[in-house]
Design an enzyme around this catalytic site. Structure first.
Site, short mmCIF file in Angstrom:
data_model
loop_
_atom_site.label_atom_id
_atom_site.label_comp_id
_atom_site.label_asym_id
_atom_site.label_seq_id
_atom_site.Cartn_x
_atom_site.Cartn_y
_atom_site.Cartn_z
N ASP A 1 20.44 50.44 32.76
CA ASP A 1 21.81 50.77 33.13
C ASP A 1 21.87 51.41 34.51
O ASP A 1 22.79 51.14 35.30
CB ASP A 1 22.43 51.72 32.10
CG ASP A 1 22.89 51.00 30.85
OD1 ASP A 1 23.02 49.76 30.90
OD2 ASP A 1 23.09 51.66 29.82
N ASP B 1 64.87 36.50 44.32
CA ASP B 1 63.45 36.32 43.99
C ASP B 1 63.00 37.17 42.80
O ASP B 1 61.91 36.96 42.28
CB ASP B 1 62.58 36.70 45.21
CG ASP B 1 62.77 35.73 46.37
OD1 ASP B 1 62.75 34.52 46.12
OD2 ASP B 1 62.96 36.19 47.50
N ASN C 1 16.84 51.02 28.02
CA ASN C 1 18.25 50.75 28.28
C ASN C 1 18.83 51.71 29.32
O ASN C 1 19.65 51.33 30.15
CB ASN C 1 19.03 50.85 26.97
CG ASN C 1 20.36 50.14 27.05
OD1 ASN C 1 20.41 48.97 27.40
ND2 ASN C 1 21.44 50.84 26.73
N ASP D 1 59.07 31.43 49.48
CA ASP D 1 60.19 30.95 50.28
C ASP D 1 59.63 30.58 51.65
O ASP D 1 58.53 31.01 52.02
CB ASP D 1 61.24 32.07 50.40
CG ASP D 1 62.56 31.55 50.93
OD1 ASP D 1 62.67 30.34 51.19
OD2 ASP D 1 63.49 32.37 51.06
N ASP E 1 61.16 38.31 48.77
CA ASP E 1 61.68 39.60 49.22
C ASP E 1 63.18 39.75 49.03
O ASP E 1 63.77 40.73 49.47
CB ASP E 1 61.34 39.83 50.70
CG ASP E 1 61.93 38.76 51.61
OD1 ASP E 1 62.58 37.83 51.10
OD2 ASP E 1 61.73 38.84 52.84
#
Length: 839
Positions: free
Chosen positions: A683, A590, A679, A324, A586
């Protein structure tokens, strides 16, 4: 109140009983409950809250984390590894699973605590009568027997029996699906249900049931367990299952290849399980949680409260913002500037009628009424109020009826076009004239002229009743006499132009959706520098189809004189054009648009229904704050995307490398425990990604989740990493004539260096370190993890993992291979970005 009385209240059939019996059963009165009695009932009935997603004990929440598909996979593989007699590998896998769960749990718990604290700041309230006085309290403190005032914009706080009402219309769409408001009158069977909201009018109600005992509470029990995923959640899940499916196919293939070429099933099984670990993006849940919680906390520091954590990514992906104009493009400080007759001459009589109307109306809490009352204090208490017809969004008029010297006078104030529809005559210089079509055209030009100057215009009309009545309705708003106009000015915000430019730089198109006059809106938009490509009104929208609207929204910037449902229609039309839409609102009108948008944004002083419908709450109605929030959303997505691209390309490349090595080599290219260690270290290096910064250029464009882009990234970058794996194979076999121990050690070191360091290429669309530098923590973890890998073969622990000390010349070859790999990744990245962009 004893348990028997409590049971009688809950089981009482309130339909059809008189108001007096209702007061007796609930031990209340028109003046409400006393504070001690209200507290006693609160202790007995509990908080007036619908069912929430069940808050499980922390221990149970922690255990549930182990049921994520990726964590389940790790746990299963760890169990199989233990079962096959490799407790060290099983322990490492277990530590990886626990690390992912613990870090994710801790961050999610922290984010939830922050969200709860922030949510307390935007709790909805209701007006109740306690000790004979009206008082505003949090909705959750309402108890059976409370007397509640209802006004336009209020949420119905509990199941109520309406005992007084004036033009009360309630939206029950949340319960019944009805799109049109329903009128409620103070009859014996008139019930307003929790979860609905007041569209217009005023009322007084007795609380019958609260919390889970309400109709809405019963529905909420079923809904509480349903978790509606966002587009971001769906994208992450698609990626996870894409990787799991690819991993299952590859693991089965590698197991079969190694078994048939090397003849040892247990060795082939352990190797394929280790490969499965290497291909699992097990840190993804933890990194997503860390990034989202970090984003929510950062946004809270910028006065943006995140009600739903996963909406952060939608915020960043937003490319159209609908709003708005009031309070966003304007200061939201409306002042009365003019009060004039029908030819725009100042008229004190117009001001007097407007003042009486604003003074006595009790419906919608309106800033225009406040501006009228603030302009000049007039003495009007000598005019007794008889009745009123509150404002609603269909007729857009508010009327009061007062007794003036023994005669009733209806005084109406509203949108000029609506007032004129109801006028047969007009007053000018004390004379009352007939309102024919020619005069009507002239009068429209007068108020259009005011609107074109940027004024918000309301018309004032009246009607002297020939016969006095006790009760009036909107049907009496006919045959009115047009008195004149009042004109308000809401000056443009000095920062509005800068804000619009900032949104444009972020790739966000601003569209204005307002119920206000089109001429006023166009004038304001011009003053703040919004390029109005096209303007459409609600009247035009009524006449076009959904397909026509889909085309209209492409070329229209301003939509004026819209009803609440028309705002929702515009949002859905933008969706059909594949936009990620945000809506800032608001007001009562709306709420439908807030629910329809991908990310609903409201403000802390909004009406209850608007705050309840929103995903994000702004503590100040400032679009610059929105810009900060959008940037934070994009940072969150950017860092999650880094890990996804890293995991996807690395894992896809490993598929080719592992499959080829299984065919070509007479031995395993890397031992299962070495793959698992690789791995684990990789990680650990990725934990620092949430701390990393994002390039400014990346933040200038919305980033919706794009699984196709991820697939393309895998297809191009995955094979490149395999090429350098095969180069490493060749160097080890033909230059160093490596046996299995040296081969495994050499590939382990090359794999660790390339996987860990390539994040510095992938993390940015620029030249790494020269044009874009990583965060200190990310740089530290990369150097630290690579250092551990390089030193490991020279330590006693290296012997345990069956590493050997490579010759010094190997490290020269390693530097050349890793350096060449990073160079070619950078070159491929430059080409890839030119062709597909940088997501």
């Amino acid at each position: 109140m004893n348990n028997k009385q409590k049971s009688q209240i809950l089981d009482f059939d309130y339909k059809g009983c008189a108001k007096e019996i209702l007061f007796e059963k609930f031990q209340t009165s028109p003046s409400g409950l006393s504070e001690p009695e209200a507290q006693k009932r609160l202790d007995e009935y509990g908080f007036n809250e619908a069912a929430k997603k069940q808050k499980r004990a922390l221990v149970f929440q922690f255990i549930l984390k182990f049921f994520h598909p990726l964590v389940v996979l790790l746990v299963v593989i760890a169990a199989v590894t233990f079962w096959t007699g490799d407790p060290v590998s099983g322990s490492i896998i277990g530590v990886m699973a626990v690390m992912s769960v613990v870090l994710g749990f801790f961050q999610e718990y922290r984010a939830d605590r922050e969200a709860e604290k922030l949510s307390e700041m935007v709790r909805a309230t209701a007006t109740v009568h306690r000790n004979g006085k009206s008082k505003e309290i949090p909705i959750k403190q309402i108890v059976p027997g409370d007397i509640v005032d209802l006004f336009a914009g209020d949420m119905i706080p509990a199941d109520l029996r309406i005992i007084q009402a004036k033009d009360l219309f309630i939206n029950q769409a949340a319960l019944t699906g009805e799109s049109m408001p329903v009128e409620k009158t103070p009859t014996v069977d008139s019930i307003a249900f929790m979860g609905s909201s007041v569209v217009s009018g005023t009322a007084l109600g007795v609380v019958l049931r609260t919390g889970l005992a309400t109709e809405f509470g019963a529905i909420s029990k079923r809904l509480a367990s349903i978790n509606q995923p966002t587009s971001f959640d769906k994208g992450i899940n698609k990626f996870v299952w894409l990787m799991i499916r690819a991993m299952i196919v590859l693991v089965v293939a590698i197991c079969a290849i190694n078994y048939f070429t090397k003849g040892n099933f247990m060795e082939a099984l352990l190797f394929s399980l280790a490969v499965a670990i290497g291909l699992t993006p097990e840190m993804l849940p933890m990194l997503v949680t860390i990034n989202l919680s970090k984003g929510a906390i950062a946004m809270s520091k910028k006065d943006v409260i995140v009600k739903r954590l996963n909406s952060i990514q939608n915020f960043g992906a937003m490319d159209v913002l609908c709003t708005d104009k009031t309070g966003t493009l304007t200061l939201d400080k409306i002042v009365l500037e003019k009060y004039c007759d029908v030819v725009r001459n100042e008229d004190q009589g117009v001001l007097k009628l407007a003042y009486i109307n604003s003074f006595y109306q009790t419906g919608l809490k309106n800033i225009l009424d406040k501006a009228v009352l603030k302009y000049e204090k007039l003495v009007v208490k000598q005019y007794k109020k008889i009745d009123e017809m509150p404002f609603d969004f269909s007729r857009r008029i508010m009327s009061v009826v007062v007794d003036m010297e023994g005669k009733h006078k209806i005084i109406s104030k509203g949108a000029p076009e609506e007032i004129l529809k109801r006028c047969k005559r007009y007053e000018l210089e004390g004379e009352i004239e007939e309102l024919d079509q020619m005069v009507l055209t002239d009068l429209k030009e007068e108020y259009d002229s005011l609107s074109a100057d940027g004024f918000r215009v309301l018309a004032i009309a009246y009607k002297d009743m020939d016969v006095n009545k006790e009760i009036y309705s909107k049907d009496d708003e006919q045959d009115l006499v047009l008195k004149g106009y009042i004109a308000f000015l809401d000056p443009p915000k000095p920062t509005a132009r800068k804000t619009i430019e900032a949104l444009k730089k972020l790739g966000i198109e601003l569209k204005v959706l307002t119920g206000d006059n089109d001429l006023v809106t166009k004038k304001i938009c011009g003053e703040v520098g919004l390029d109005v490509k096209g303007l459409a009104t609600g009247e035009q929208l009524e006449k076009i189809t959904e397909d026509q609207l889909k085309e209209l929204v492409k070329t229209t910037t301003v939509f004026a004189r819209l009803s609440p449902l028309q705002k929702e229609r515009v949002i859905r039309a933008l969706h059909r054009n594949n936009h990620t839409v945000g809506y800032l609102g608001d007001g009562i009108n709306d709420a439908p648009a807030l629910k329809a948008a991908d990310v609903g944004i409201s403000v802390n002083n909004a009406v209850d229904i608007a705050k309840e419908s929103a995903d994000l709450i702004l503590l100040q109605k400032n679009l610059m704050v929105l810009c900060d929030g959008v940037l934070e959303g994009r940072r969150v997505f950017g860092n999650i995307s880094k890990y996804v691209k890293m995991g996807a390309s690395s894992n896809f490349g490993n598929m080719f490398s592992m499959t080829g090595a299984s065919f070509l080599l007479p031995f395993l290219p890397m031992l299962p425990i070495q793959i698992i260690l690789n791995n684990f270290l990789y990680d650990a290096s990725q934990i620092a990604i949430p701390s990393d910064g994002i390039d400014e250029e990346y933040l200038l464009k919305s980033r919706p989740w794009n699984i196709e882009y991820i697939k393309r990234f895998m297809i191009y970058f995955g094979p490149l990493s395999s090429v350098f794996d095969y180069i490493t194979f060749g160097v080890l076999l033909f230059i160093f004539h490596a046996s299995q121990p040296l081969f495994c050690t050499g590939w382990f070191l090359e794999s660790m260096c390339t996987q860990t360091l390539v994040i510095h290429i992938i993390r940015t669309g620029k030249i790494p370190f020269i044009e874009s530098t990583p965060s200190p923590f990310l740089l530290f973890t990369s150097i630290y993890i690579v250092s551990i890998a390089l030193v490991l073969p020279f330590t006693p622990l290296g012997n345990y993992f069956k590493f050997v000390m490579p010759p010094a010349t190997f490290f020269l070859a390693l530097i050349i291979i890793v350096g060449s790999y990073l160079y070619f990744v950078q070159a491929l990245k430059v080409w890839f970005i030119k062709k597909y962009g940088y997501e």
